[in-house]
Motif scaffolding. Sequence first.
Motif, PDB file in Angstrom:
ATOM      1  N   PHE A  25      34.962 122.155  40.378  1.00  0.00           N
ATOM      2  CA  PHE A  25      33.557 121.813  40.116  1.00  0.00           C
ATOM      3  C   PHE A  25      33.466 120.598  39.196  1.00  0.00           C
ATOM      4  CE2 PHE A  25      29.400 122.442  38.066  1.00  0.00           C
ATOM      5  CZ  PHE A  25      28.604 122.612  39.180  1.00  0.00           C
ATOM      6  N   VAL A  26      34.457 120.486  38.303  1.00  0.00           N
ATOM      7  CA  VAL A  26      34.540 119.375  37.353  1.00  0.00           C
ATOM      8  C   VAL A  26      35.861 118.657  37.600  1.00  0.00           C
ATOM      9  CG1 VAL A  26      34.740 118.803  34.894  1.00  0.00           C
ATOM     10  CG2 VAL A  26      33.151 120.576  35.615  1.00  0.00           C
ATOM     11  N   SER A  27      35.826 117.344  37.716  1.00  0.00           N
ATOM     12  CA  SER A  27      37.053 116.568  37.913  1.00  0.00           C
ATOM     13  C   SER A  27      37.836 116.476  36.603  1.00  0.00           C
ATOM     14  CB  SER A  27      36.719 115.169  38.413  1.00  0.00           C
ATOM     15  OG  SER A  27      36.130 114.406  37.363  1.00  0.00           O
ATOM     16  N   GLU A  28      39.089 116.068  36.691  1.00  0.00           N
ATOM     17  CA  GLU A  28      39.902 115.892  35.481  1.00  0.00           C
ATOM     18  C   GLU A  28      39.287 114.835  34.572  1.00  0.00           C
ATOM     19  OE1 GLU A  28      44.106 115.383  36.094  1.00  0.00           O
ATOM     20  OE2 GLU A  28      44.169 116.990  37.582  1.00  0.00           O
ATOM     21  N   ALA A  73      24.973 114.906  34.099  1.00  0.00           N
ATOM     22  CA  ALA A  73      25.244 115.126  35.528  1.00  0.00           C
ATOM     23  C   ALA A  73      25.763 116.541  35.754  1.00  0.00           C
ATOM     24  CB  ALA A  73      26.245 114.095  36.039  1.00  0.00           C
ATOM     25  N   LEU A  74      26.599 117.018  34.854  1.00  0.00           N
ATOM     26  CA  LEU A  74      27.128 118.384  34.968  1.00  0.00           C
ATOM     27  C   LEU A  74      25.996 119.401  34.896  1.00  0.00           C
ATOM     28  CD1 LEU A  74      29.509 120.390  35.066  1.00  0.00           C
ATOM     29  CD2 LEU A  74      29.564 120.254  32.564  1.00  0.00           C
ATOM     30  N   LEU A  75      25.100 119.234  33.945  1.00  0.00           N
ATOM     31  CA  LEU A  75      23.982 120.174  33.800  1.00  0.00           C
ATOM     32  C   LEU A  75      23.096 120.183  35.041  1.00  0.00           C
ATOM     33  CD1 LEU A  75      22.984 119.640  30.076  1.00  0.00           C
ATOM     34  CD2 LEU A  75      24.284 121.518  31.090  1.00  0.00           C
ATOM     35  N   GLY A 119      29.458 129.425  33.977  1.00  0.00           N
ATOM     36  CA  GLY A 119      30.372 128.848  33.003  1.00  0.00           C
ATOM     37  C   GLY A 119      31.409 127.944  33.641  1.00  0.00           C
ATOM     38  N   VAL A 120      31.669 126.822  32.990  1.00  0.00           N
ATOM     39  CA  VAL A 120      32.714 125.895  33.413  1.00  0.00           C
ATOM     40  C   VAL A 120      33.938 126.147  32.538  1.00  0.00           C
ATOM     41  CG1 VAL A 120      33.389 123.455  33.495  1.00  0.00           C
ATOM     42  CG2 VAL A 120      31.093 124.146  34.205  1.00  0.00           C
ATOM     43  N   SER A 121      35.092 126.299  33.170  1.00  0.00           N
ATOM     44  CA  SER A 121      36.352 126.550  32.460  1.00  0.00           C
ATOM     45  C   SER A 121      37.145 125.254  32.344  1.00  0.00           C
ATOM     46  CB  SER A 121      37.192 127.584  33.217  1.00  0.00           C
ATOM     47  OG  SER A 121      36.520 128.818  33.283  1.00  0.00           O
TER      48      SER A 121
END
Length: 193
Positions: A25-28, A73-75, A119-121
Amino acid sequence: PGLLRASSPALERRLRGLALVRDRFVSEAEAAELLRELEPLLARRPYQFEHWDGAITGYRETERELGGEVGQALLTRIAGAFPTGRPPQPLIHVLDLHQHGHIRPHIDSVKFCGCTIAGVSLLSPSVMRLQSCHSPRLWLELLLPPGSLYILRGAARYDFTHEILPDEVSFFRGQRVPRGRRVALICRNAPQG
């Protein structure tokens, strides 16, 4: 499907769409930018090994708005996990779990949290276990790779406890999942009413 494991196919069907994981969901690069923003805040806080309700050990936390283009952008992407008219609250719960810390089985209080948690890990893989409050033999495990998003809603939110397994018992499908330091960005919507 490869990131979920249930005590029975019936339970997996029952919780489909109510407990889920979205890998990558989230890039490095996004994770690095988020950590660059959060690390100075977290570094000023010592790890705590006691919690007011006993639900967690080996943690430090803060609540804040995410700044910057990556955070905003994540939110926006996370907001899609929430029901129409019940958006996430503007403050994000940032939870930094020490390598030797863990989150014990609990249900988030309805005083502080509405119908959805997302939640983002970051940093370390971990295993989240949900266990039925009414029938402990019913459980669901979620593998949370770094960069993944987990979502709990409805019955998964209210009828099951959730926990992050300690490193020494961190297994998924019989495979060891070594757990190091884990930072989670947790969004909640407001309680109903």
